[in-house]
Design a protein around this motif. Structure first.
Motif, PDB file in Angstrom:
ATOM      1  N   ALA A 119      35.607  80.941  25.153  1.00 27.33           N
ATOM      2  CA  ALA A 119      36.316  79.818  24.537  1.00 27.33           C
ATOM      3  C   ALA A 119      35.873  78.505  25.172  1.00 27.33           C
ATOM      4  CB  ALA A 119      37.817  80.001  24.689  1.00 27.33           C
ATOM      5  N   LYS A 155      40.419  76.444  25.080  1.00 29.36           N
ATOM      6  CA  LYS A 155      41.038  77.731  25.413  1.00 29.36           C
ATOM      7  C   LYS A 155      42.405  77.955  24.772  1.00 29.36           C
ATOM      8  CE  LYS A 155      38.075  78.298  29.034  1.00 29.36           C
ATOM      9  NZ  LYS A 155      36.991  79.284  28.907  1.00 29.36           N
ATOM     10  N   TYR A 156      42.696  79.212  24.593  1.00 20.49           N
ATOM     11  CA  TYR A 156      44.010  79.697  24.143  1.00 20.49           C
ATOM     12  C   TYR A 156      44.785  80.116  25.380  1.00 20.49           C
ATOM     13  CZ  TYR A 156      46.513  84.148  22.857  1.00 20.49           C
ATOM     14  OH  TYR A 156      47.363  85.212  22.743  1.00 20.49           O
ATOM     15  N   TRP A 157      45.892  79.463  25.636  1.00 21.95           N
ATOM     16  CA  TRP A 157      46.758  79.872  26.747  1.00 21.95           C
ATOM     17  C   TRP A 157      48.192  79.581  26.352  1.00 21.95           C
ATOM     18  CZ3 TRP A 157      45.924  83.186  30.385  1.00 21.95           C
ATOM     19  CH2 TRP A 157      46.823  83.296  31.436  1.00 21.95           C
ATOM     20  N   LYS A 175      51.691  81.373  23.849  1.00 19.37           N
ATOM     21  CA  LYS A 175      51.993  81.795  22.472  1.00 19.37           C
ATOM     22  C   LYS A 175      53.312  81.185  22.019  1.00 19.37           C
ATOM     23  CE  LYS A 175      50.095  86.490  23.161  1.00 19.37           C
ATOM     24  NZ  LYS A 175      49.855  86.638  24.590  1.00 19.37           N
ATOM     25  N   ARG A 205      48.549 100.360  23.878  1.00 18.76           N
ATOM     26  CA  ARG A 205      48.236  99.162  23.076  1.00 18.76           C
ATOM     27  C   ARG A 205      47.304  99.515  21.911  1.00 18.76           C
ATOM     28  NH1 ARG A 205      46.340  93.652  26.225  1.00 18.76           N
ATOM     29  NH2 ARG A 205      45.992  92.411  24.347  1.00 18.76           N
ATOM     30  N   SER A 256      44.942  91.605  20.163  1.00 15.77           N
ATOM     31  CA  SER A 256      44.735  90.663  21.260  1.00 15.77           C
ATOM     32  C   SER A 256      44.337  89.340  20.613  1.00 15.77           C
ATOM     33  CB  SER A 256      43.624  91.150  22.187  1.00 15.77           C
ATOM     34  OG  SER A 256      43.406  90.187  23.201  1.00 15.77           O
ATOM     35  N   GLY A 257      45.017  88.265  20.986  1.00 13.55           N
ATOM     36  CA  GLY A 257      44.807  86.990  20.309  1.00 13.55           C
ATOM     37  C   GLY A 257      43.343  86.617  20.164  1.00 13.55           C
ATOM     38  N   SER A 258      42.621  86.587  21.297  1.00 12.60           N
ATOM     39  CA  SER A 258      41.240  86.106  21.250  1.00 12.60           C
ATOM     40  C   SER A 258      40.316  87.027  20.464  1.00 12.60           C
ATOM     41  CB  SER A 258      40.706  85.916  22.677  1.00 12.60           C
ATOM     42  OG  SER A 258      40.832  87.123  23.397  1.00 12.60           O
ATOM     43  N   THR A 271      46.105  88.689  30.921  1.00  8.55           N
ATOM     44  CA  THR A 271      46.309  87.416  30.221  1.00  8.55           C
ATOM     45  C   THR A 271      47.638  87.422  29.474  1.00  8.55           C
ATOM     46  OG1 THR A 271      44.880  88.362  28.523  1.00  8.55           O
ATOM     47  CG2 THR A 271      43.922  86.696  29.925  1.00  8.55           C
ATOM     48  N   MET A 326      50.145  84.490  30.452  1.00 10.30           N
ATOM     49  CA  MET A 326      50.489  83.344  29.593  1.00 10.30           C
ATOM     50  C   MET A 326      51.968  83.312  29.214  1.00 10.30           C
ATOM     51  SD  MET A 326      48.452  83.824  25.990  1.00 10.30           S
ATOM     52  CE  MET A 326      46.822  84.273  26.556  1.00 10.30           C
ATOM     53  N   MET A 369      43.258  74.096  31.637  1.00 15.93           N
ATOM     54  CA  MET A 369      43.953  75.388  31.508  1.00 15.93           C
ATOM     55  C   MET A 369      44.245  75.972  32.889  1.00 15.93           C
ATOM     56  SD  MET A 369      42.846  79.008  29.756  1.00 15.93           S
ATOM     57  CE  MET A 369      41.591  79.380  30.994  1.00 15.93           C
ATOM     58  N   MET A 415      47.669  77.087  34.702  1.00 12.86           N
ATOM     59  CA  MET A 415      47.841  78.426  35.310  1.00 12.86           C
ATOM     60  C   MET A 415      48.299  78.309  36.764  1.00 12.86           C
ATOM     61  SD  MET A 415      44.282  80.147  34.084  1.00 12.86           S
ATOM     62  CE  MET A 415      44.106  81.220  32.676  1.00 12.86           C
ATOM     63  N   ASP A 469      37.315  81.883  32.319  1.00 15.59           N
ATOM     64  CA  ASP A 469      38.525  82.432  31.691  1.00 15.59           C
ATOM     65  C   ASP A 469      39.468  82.966  32.769  1.00 15.59           C
ATOM     66  OD1 ASP A 469      38.003  81.671  29.125  1.00 15.59           O
ATOM     67  OD2 ASP A 469      37.051  83.539  28.538  1.00 15.59           O
TER      68      ASP A 469
HETATM   69  C1  DP6 Z   1      41.997  82.720  29.222  1.00 13.24           C
HETATM   70  O1  DP6 Z   1      43.382  87.069  24.026  1.00 13.24           O
HETATM   71  O2  DP6 Z   1      43.341  88.166  26.283  1.00 13.24           O
HETATM   72  O3  DP6 Z   1      40.545  84.063  27.905  1.00 13.24           O
HETATM   73  O4  DP6 Z   1      46.575  87.622  23.119  1.00 13.24           O
HETATM   74  O5  DP6 Z   1      47.727  88.274  25.215  1.00 13.24           O
HETATM   75  O6  DP6 Z   1      45.745  89.585  24.424  1.00 13.24           O
HETATM   76  P1  DP6 Z   1      46.426  88.229  24.488  1.00 13.24           P
HETATM   77  O7  DP6 Z   1      45.497  87.283  25.349  1.00 13.24           O
HETATM   78  P2  DP6 Z   1      43.909  87.127  25.385  1.00 13.24           P
HETATM   79  O8  DP6 Z   1      43.798  85.705  26.099  1.00 13.24           O
HETATM   80  C2  DP6 Z   1      42.597  85.057  26.375  1.00 13.24           C
HETATM   81  C3  DP6 Z   1      42.850  83.871  27.238  1.00 13.24           C
HETATM   82  C4  DP6 Z   1      41.638  83.191  27.813  1.00 13.24           C
HETATM   83  C5  DP6 Z   1      41.280  81.952  27.006  1.00 13.24           C
HETATM   84  C6  DP6 Z   1      40.618  82.192  25.665  1.00 13.24           C
HETATM   85  O9  DP6 Z   1      39.820  83.145  25.517  1.00 13.24           O
HETATM   86  O10 DP6 Z   1      40.843  81.375  24.771  1.00 13.24           O
END
Ligand code: DP6
Length: 326
Positions: free
Chosen positions: A12, A15-17, A19, A70, A137-139, A189, A193, A239, A243, A279
């Motif tokens: 990423a 980044k996704y951090w 929900k 899972r 898993s989100g990513s 993760t 998060m 990010m 954290m 990450d």
């Molecule tokens: C820090 O997709 O592993 O890599 O949805 O809970 O399975 P869940 O989380 P995940 O989170 C990845 C977080 C990261 C940043 C990113 O890849 O965007």
């Protein structure tokens, strides 16, 4: 009813951090990533009325009970969609160690989704596949479309999906993954998060994200590497700041990670265009253009403590193959 899929991990840039819905894995913010071709997961899924339970295993790696749970839950969603009560056999092979900050859950759930959907006979659009993979898993939703991918945060499950912004051929970017530890991370993760709102800085992060997405899009339009690199590092550090200020704090870096961060900054001052991103783990991703990869590799040889390096080009998204793992 057997199918095999191969899916890339993704790194990423934004980044996704965090929900807004933990069950549906709807993220707090939009994110943007690049699929990487040297870190992939291959998964074969077979559904059969002969099986009396689900069987899940990883080739060359141990698997924990919670991982099996899972995966089984994800299969349940696919069985429900297809309206079929069949157990499955799942065998998975990673080209890299899982749980070390390379997105193994991303490539893992992307490959599982694409293989299981094909094996059970469902026909889904790419958008629907990204929505389904996101529930695992989100990513993982970002590992399905081609190349450079944006995940729209959405408000509901149907509006939180990923799509390709540019194909893998658009820009010859490289991600040199520097492995500095093979230990699995202590805090996943998903758990990590959950604590985002305990950081006093998370809302500030959210305010900055739309501007960063815009800058990323502009950098891509102009193929302006400096502009892109600056926003990549800014978002990574932001990010990790969130954290590290969560309660309890999450420190994913080790001493070698910090040394490489400093080295990358020095190399850039000396005229080598390279930027870092990290990450949820200590391993480092060095992002550069293809023309500079050899120079970055030479520079990395001078760093102490590097265990191994994975050189990645931009990858296409997940797809089915005919070579099954069993
Ligand atoms: C820090 O997709 O592993 O890599 O949805 O809970 O399975 P869940 O989380 P995940 O989170 C990845 C977080 C990261 C940043 C990113 O890849 O965007």
């Amino acid at each position: 009813m057997k199918a095999t899929a191969i899916a890339p991990a993704n790194i990423a840039f934004i980044k996704y951090w965090g929900k807004k819905d933990d069950v549906l894995r709807i993220p707090l913010n939009e994110s943007f990533s690049m699929n990487i071709d040297g870190a992939t997961t291959t998964t074969t899924v077979e559904f059969s009325d002969v099986f009396t339970h689900d069987g899940v295993s990883f080739i060359g790696e141990t698997i924990q009970e919670k991982e099996i749970w899972r995966i089984t839950k994800h299969l349940d969603k696919i069985r429900h969609l297809a309206n079929k009560k069949l157990f499955a056999r799942v065998i998975t092979k990673n080209s890299f160690p899982k749980g070390t900050g390379i997105a193994s859950s991303a490539s893992g759930f992307a490959a599982l989704t694409v293989a299981a959907v094909q094996a059970i006979g469902l026909r889904l659009s790419e958008k629907e596949l990204t929505i389904l993979a996101r529930l695992g898993s989100g990513s993982a939703c970002r590992s399905i479309p081609n190349g450079f991918v944006i995940w729209h945060e959405g408000e509901t499950s149907d509006t939180s999906f990923a799509e390709s912004l540019y194909p893998s051929t658009y820009w010859n970017l490289h991600d040199i993954v520097v492995l500095v530890s093979r230990d699995a991370k202590k805090i996943s993760t998903t758990i990590g998060m959950e604590g985002i709102s305990t950081s006093p800085y998370w809302q500030k992060r959210m305010k900055y994200i739309p501007g960063r997405i815009l800058r990323t899009k502009q950098a891509f339009q102009e193929k302006n590497f400096q502009k892109l690199g600056e926003v990549i590092e800014e978002d990574c550090l932001d990010m990790h700041h969130v954290m590290q200020t969560q309660s309890p704090p999450l420190y994913y870096w080790n001493e070698i990670t910090k040394n490489i961060m400093q080295s990358v900054t020095n190399w850039r001052e000396q005229g080598l265009p390279v930027y870092f991103t990290i990450d949820a783990g200590p391993n480092m991703h060095c992002i550069c253009e293809g023309k500079d990869e050899a120079k970055v590799m030479t520079a990395l040889k001078t760093v102490q403590g590097v265990q191994s390096i994975i050189q990645n080009k931009v990858a296409r998204g997940a797809y089915c193959i005919n070579n099954h793992l069993f």
